[in-house]
Design a protein around this motif. Sequence first.
Motif, PDB file in Angstrom:
ATOM      1  N   ARG A 134       0.821  -1.211   0.000  1.00 36.44           N
ATOM      2  CA  ARG A 134       0.000   0.000   0.000  1.00 36.44           C
ATOM      3  C   ARG A 134       0.855   1.262   0.000  1.00 36.44           C
ATOM      4  O   ARG A 134       0.478   2.275  -0.583  1.00 36.44           O
ATOM      5  N   ALA A 135       2.006   1.185   0.653  1.00 36.06           N
ATOM      6  CA  ALA A 135       2.878   2.358   0.698  1.00 36.06           C
ATOM      7  C   ALA A 135       3.582   2.589  -0.637  1.00 36.06           C
ATOM      8  O   ALA A 135       3.846   3.730  -1.022  1.00 36.06           O
ATOM      9  N   VAL A 136       3.873   1.492  -1.352  1.00 33.63           N
ATOM     10  CA  VAL A 136       4.584   1.607  -2.630  1.00 33.63           C
ATOM     11  C   VAL A 136       3.625   1.937  -3.767  1.00 33.63           C
ATOM     12  O   VAL A 136       3.824   2.877  -4.533  1.00 33.63           O
ATOM     13  N   MET A 137       2.550   1.163  -3.882  1.00 33.65           N
ATOM     14  CA  MET A 137       1.596   1.343  -4.987  1.00 33.65           C
ATOM     15  C   MET A 137       0.477   2.296  -4.568  1.00 33.65           C
ATOM     16  O   MET A 137      -0.694   1.922  -4.456  1.00 33.65           O
ATOM     17  N   THR A 138       0.849   3.532  -4.345  1.00 36.65           N
ATOM     18  CA  THR A 138      -0.130   4.557  -4.021  1.00 36.65           C
ATOM     19  C   THR A 138      -0.885   4.990  -5.276  1.00 36.65           C
ATOM     20  O   THR A 138      -0.477   4.670  -6.401  1.00 36.65           O
ATOM     21  N   THR A 139      -1.973   5.722  -5.078  1.00 39.83           N
ATOM     22  CA  THR A 139      -2.743   6.208  -6.221  1.00 39.83           C
ATOM     23  C   THR A 139      -1.888   7.093  -7.116  1.00 39.83           C
ATOM     24  O   THR A 139      -1.930   6.978  -8.356  1.00 39.83           O
ATOM     25  N   GLN A 140      -1.083   7.951  -6.498  1.00 38.55           N
ATOM     26  CA  GLN A 140      -0.200   8.824  -7.281  1.00 38.55           C
ATOM     27  C   GLN A 140       0.811   8.015  -8.072  1.00 38.55           C
ATOM     28  O   GLN A 140       1.074   8.311  -9.243  1.00 38.55           O
ATOM     29  N   LYS A 141       1.365   6.969  -7.451  1.00 39.51           N
ATOM     30  CA  LYS A 141       2.354   6.133  -8.133  1.00 39.51           C
ATOM     31  C   LYS A 141       1.723   5.398  -9.313  1.00 39.51           C
ATOM     32  O   LYS A 141       2.335   5.294 -10.392  1.00 39.51           O
ATOM     33  N   VAL A 142       0.512   4.906  -9.126  1.00 34.53           N
ATOM     34  CA  VAL A 142      -0.171   4.190 -10.209  1.00 34.53           C
ATOM     35  C   VAL A 142      -0.409   5.112 -11.401  1.00 34.53           C
ATOM     36  O   VAL A 142      -0.165   4.739 -12.551  1.00 34.53           O
ATOM     37  N   TRP A 143      -0.870   6.332 -11.149  1.00 38.64           N
ATOM     38  CA  TRP A 143      -1.116   7.265 -12.250  1.00 38.64           C
ATOM     39  C   TRP A 143       0.182   7.681 -12.935  1.00 38.64           C
ATOM     40  O   TRP A 143       0.204   7.893 -14.151  1.00 38.64           O
TER      41      TRP A 143
END
Length: 319
Positions: A134-143
Amino acid sequence: MENGTWLSPAVLELDGLSGLGSHRRHVYFVLALASYVLTLLVNVMLMATVAAEKTLHRPIYVLVCNLCANGTLGASCFYPKLLHDLLAEAHTVSYVGCLAQILVLYCYVFCEFASLTVMAYDRYVAICRPLAYRAVMTTQKVWQLLLLTWLLPLLETATGTVLTARLPLCGRRIQRLFCTNWALVKLSCVDTTVNNVYGFTLIFLHVGQAVLIGVSYGHLVRSLLRSRCDRRRFLQTCLPHVLTLSFFTGSLVFDVLFERYGGGGLEGVRHALAVLFMVAPPLLNPLIYGINLQHLRRRVFANLVPLLPSALVRGQQIS
């Protein structure tokens, strides 16, 4: 070159459907139309399900949705022109239209590789670093990753298209069902070393990319097969990804090799590979992921039930 002069590139001839009788072309038209409609339906349904269901607003489902969007782009680049040519007597395409198809086609190809790479990264983090997922694959990271999956392929494709567009043409007949970069480069009678180097660079880059993904999944398999729960997890999330990557890479490599080195006696095989390469991934991706990702499958079926005839639904309930 004809009579010592370069040709005007206004109109090009596509020779992939030559020799087909009228009856066979109508049969292929019906099959192609059905395949295109089915491809659009399964991709749009999966994307709509992910967009509508808040419980599916998680990285893996968003990435699958992105893969379906890219498949829709690839199918829409290929089918409409094919359907038109199956009913038309003259199989021609404008030079600008040919370049546009090349731009969209290769953007689809490179975006497919980029999307599968990002999905492999997501699965690696989810399986090997579950507590940090959850800390790595944040919403910002996904976008940010989604933006890269589209911008980098677009840059690669635009560069190759510009390199091809600068070449003067000495012929106008393309031995393909659709326009490809190498088919257009072969029509030039000037030095194409730059195009060849750039093309082989992209080939080795993306095949190497596929190999690295395969190696990373090999490590994941070894870590996942230690328990029954992990094996089930592999079958649901990783196996469809491995199948998609293997099929896409294999069909693409064979198509490229046949286009560059295949002899005249292999024209039928080359066209079949081209059709398989353009038809199968956009159609199979949503089916493979929709079936194997359990939560996504349930939501898709839940959305399908209201669309089914009431008699069919009652019959299923009785049985």
